[in-house]
Design a protein around this motif. Structure first.
Motif, short mmCIF file in Angstrom:
data_model
loop_
_atom_site.label_atom_id
_atom_site.label_comp_id
_atom_site.label_asym_id
_atom_site.label_seq_id
_atom_site.Cartn_x
_atom_site.Cartn_y
_atom_site.Cartn_z
N UNK A 203 0.80 -1.22 0.00
CA UNK A 203 0.00 0.00 0.00
C UNK A 203 0.83 1.26 0.00
N UNK A 204 2.14 1.13 -0.11
CA UNK A 204 3.03 2.28 -0.07
C UNK A 204 3.40 2.72 -1.48
N UNK A 205 3.60 4.03 -1.70
CA UNK A 205 3.99 4.49 -3.04
C UNK A 205 5.34 3.92 -3.46
N UNK A 206 5.46 3.61 -4.74
CA UNK A 206 6.67 2.97 -5.26
C UNK A 206 7.84 3.94 -5.40
N UNK A 207 7.56 5.22 -5.43
CA UNK A 207 8.59 6.26 -5.45
C UNK A 207 7.92 7.56 -5.05
N UNK A 208 8.69 8.62 -4.93
CA UNK A 208 8.15 9.90 -4.51
C UNK A 208 8.40 10.97 -5.57
N UNK A 209 7.36 11.73 -5.85
CA UNK A 209 7.46 12.91 -6.72
C UNK A 209 6.67 14.02 -6.07
N UNK A 210 7.16 15.25 -6.21
CA UNK A 210 6.43 16.39 -5.68
C UNK A 210 5.12 16.61 -6.43
N UNK A 211 4.25 17.41 -5.83
CA UNK A 211 2.92 17.66 -6.38
C UNK A 211 2.98 18.17 -7.81
N UNK A 215 9.17 13.07 -13.78
CA UNK A 215 10.48 12.44 -13.92
C UNK A 215 10.60 11.86 -15.32
N UNK A 216 11.59 12.35 -16.06
CA UNK A 216 11.84 11.86 -17.42
C UNK A 216 12.67 10.57 -17.34
N UNK A 217 12.23 9.57 -18.11
CA UNK A 217 12.98 8.32 -18.19
C UNK A 217 12.66 7.32 -17.10
N UNK A 218 11.61 7.55 -16.34
CA UNK A 218 11.23 6.63 -15.27
C UNK A 218 10.92 5.25 -15.84
N UNK A 219 11.40 4.19 -15.17
CA UNK A 219 11.10 2.82 -15.60
C UNK A 219 9.71 2.39 -15.19
N UNK A 220 9.18 1.35 -15.84
CA UNK A 220 7.79 0.98 -15.53
C UNK A 220 7.65 0.10 -14.30
N UNK A 221 8.73 -0.08 -13.54
CA UNK A 221 8.62 -0.61 -12.18
C UNK A 221 8.92 0.48 -11.15
N UNK A 222 9.09 1.70 -11.62
CA UNK A 222 9.47 2.79 -10.73
C UNK A 222 10.97 3.01 -10.65
N UNK A 223 11.74 2.38 -11.56
CA UNK A 223 13.19 2.61 -11.57
C UNK A 223 13.47 4.09 -11.84
N UNK A 224 14.52 4.64 -11.23
CA UNK A 224 14.82 6.06 -11.40
C UNK A 224 15.03 6.42 -12.86
N UNK A 225 14.60 7.63 -13.23
CA UNK A 225 14.81 8.14 -14.57
C UNK A 225 16.12 8.89 -14.68
N UNK A 226 16.19 9.79 -15.64
CA UNK A 226 17.44 10.52 -15.84
C UNK A 226 17.38 11.94 -15.30
N UNK A 227 16.17 12.46 -15.08
CA UNK A 227 16.08 13.78 -14.45
C UNK A 227 14.67 14.04 -13.95
N UNK A 228 14.62 14.78 -12.82
CA UNK A 228 13.36 15.27 -12.29
C UNK A 228 13.27 16.76 -12.57
N UNK A 229 12.03 17.25 -12.71
CA UNK A 229 11.86 18.66 -12.95
C UNK A 229 10.41 19.05 -12.77
N UNK A 230 10.11 20.33 -12.93
CA UNK A 230 8.72 20.78 -12.80
C UNK A 230 7.85 20.21 -13.92
#
Length: 334
Positions: A203-211, A215-230
């Motif tokens: 029941x917990x979120x698979x990753x965290x993103x601001x409101x 995230x560009x390049x995020x994997x479909x299991x929640x793997x980290x992408x290449x950059x976060x941004x607005x």
């Protein structure tokens, strides 16, 4: 995160039970293993068997693609986890028609290990010839010079379709794998994540993103992408995804492509069509012709927010495979 569940421990088995009951004219479970599903249609002798598989949670991938023109069987894993060798082997035995079996799956460590073990058992115990083709379409997951390390994401759909058509055309195992590998070599995907999913067991979120973050390049299991941004507009997101794809796989003016805009589970079709609108414009500006397009949820990540763009560069052989009719529970093309 709210979900309609009974016992989270039994979610995959109960899903499969419901799926088989809902589509008895397409698919059945093998009595030896509940995680082994095969087509109910009779396939001809000497046809190469097509076996796909992967973790649950990506519906309609992967079980939704068993049917005419696509796969003959699927091995189902736990949520976001590879199937074990046992269901893979059971499907292999059930769909072998004397011409061998092609294994098609994404390039993840668990899948590589378990499908590899099943292939060895099929050879040693059953004398069934098996060859594999892996999907490595995710541009964000490794540099261009290390394409063999890339993940498979939504581009797996095109690889399944190409290999399934080749098997229907009567190609032998070696050439079915050749076509699958050609499809993979000509396919690139890039995704953007907007919100996480949650596993039924936690029941917990698979990753965290601001409101207001993406995230560009995020994997479909929640793997980290290449950059976060607005969070940006649909047009800006499409431009970024297409830019990265075309830098990785240049496409010449006049060449034809198949395009997939894939939802990750909770993105409305309205937003997916906004993305497709700009993708088509960007390709047209470069003189690239969209031969076929697909927009919708094809390989999801539970209720994750976001989407991916996939482009497959076509030659005459791949055009024939992309045109071939399909009749599966969750994918029909006439």
């Amino acid at each position: 995160m709210k979900k309609l569940l009974n016992n989270p421990t039994n979610v995959v088995e109960e899903m499969l039970e419901g799926y088989v009951k809902a589509h008895p004219d397409y698919i059945k479970q093998l009595p030896e293993n509940q995680r082994s599903l095969v087509t109910v249609r009779e396939t001809r002798d000497d046809k190469v068997g097509i076996l796909i598989g992967g973790g649950s949670g990506h519906e309609p991938g992967f079980m939704g693609y068993v049917g005419e023109g696509m796969a003959d069987g699927v091995a189902v894993g736990n949520i976001f986890a590879s199937p074990s060798p046992d269901p893979i082997l059971e499907v292999t035995k059930a769909i072998d028609k004397g011409a061998g079996v092609a294994y098609l799956y994404g390039n993840y460590a668990g899948d590589v290990m378990n499908f590899g073990m099943a292939a060895e058992m099929a050879d040693l115990e059953e004398e069934i010839q098996v060859q594999a083709a892996l999907a490595t379409d995710d541009v964000a997951s490794a540099p261009k010079e290390e394409q063999e390390k890339r993940r498979g994401i939504a581009g797996e759909l095109f690889i399944f379709k190409a290999a399934g058509a080749a098997a229907e055309f009567g190609y032998d195992l070696e050439n079915v794998i050749r076509v699958a590998e050609k499809a993979n070599a000509n396919t690139r995907s890039m995704g953007v994540g907007l919100s996480p999913c949650s596993l039924p067991q936690t029941g917990e979120p698979s990753f965290e993103l601001g409101e207001n973050e993406m995230e560009i390049g995020l994997g479909h299991h929640g793997e980290p992408g290449i950059e976060k941004g607005p969070l940006e507009t649909a047009d800006h997101v499409a431009e970024r995804l297409v830019k990265d794809i075309l830098e990785d796989m240049p496409i010449n003016q006049g060449e034809q492509v198949a395009v997939l805009v894939n939802g990750l589970g909770s993105t409305p079709r309205m937003e997916l069509y906004l993305i497709y609108r700009r993708v088509e414009q960007l390709l047209a500006e470069r003189g690239i012709v969209v031969y076929r397009s697909y927009v919708g949820d094809y390989i999801t990540s539970l209720e994750m927010g976001g989407c991916s763009v996939t482009v497959m560069k076509l030659d005459e052989e791949l055009k024939q495979t992309i045109d071939h009719p399909v009749n599966c529970p969750m994918f029909v093309q006439k």
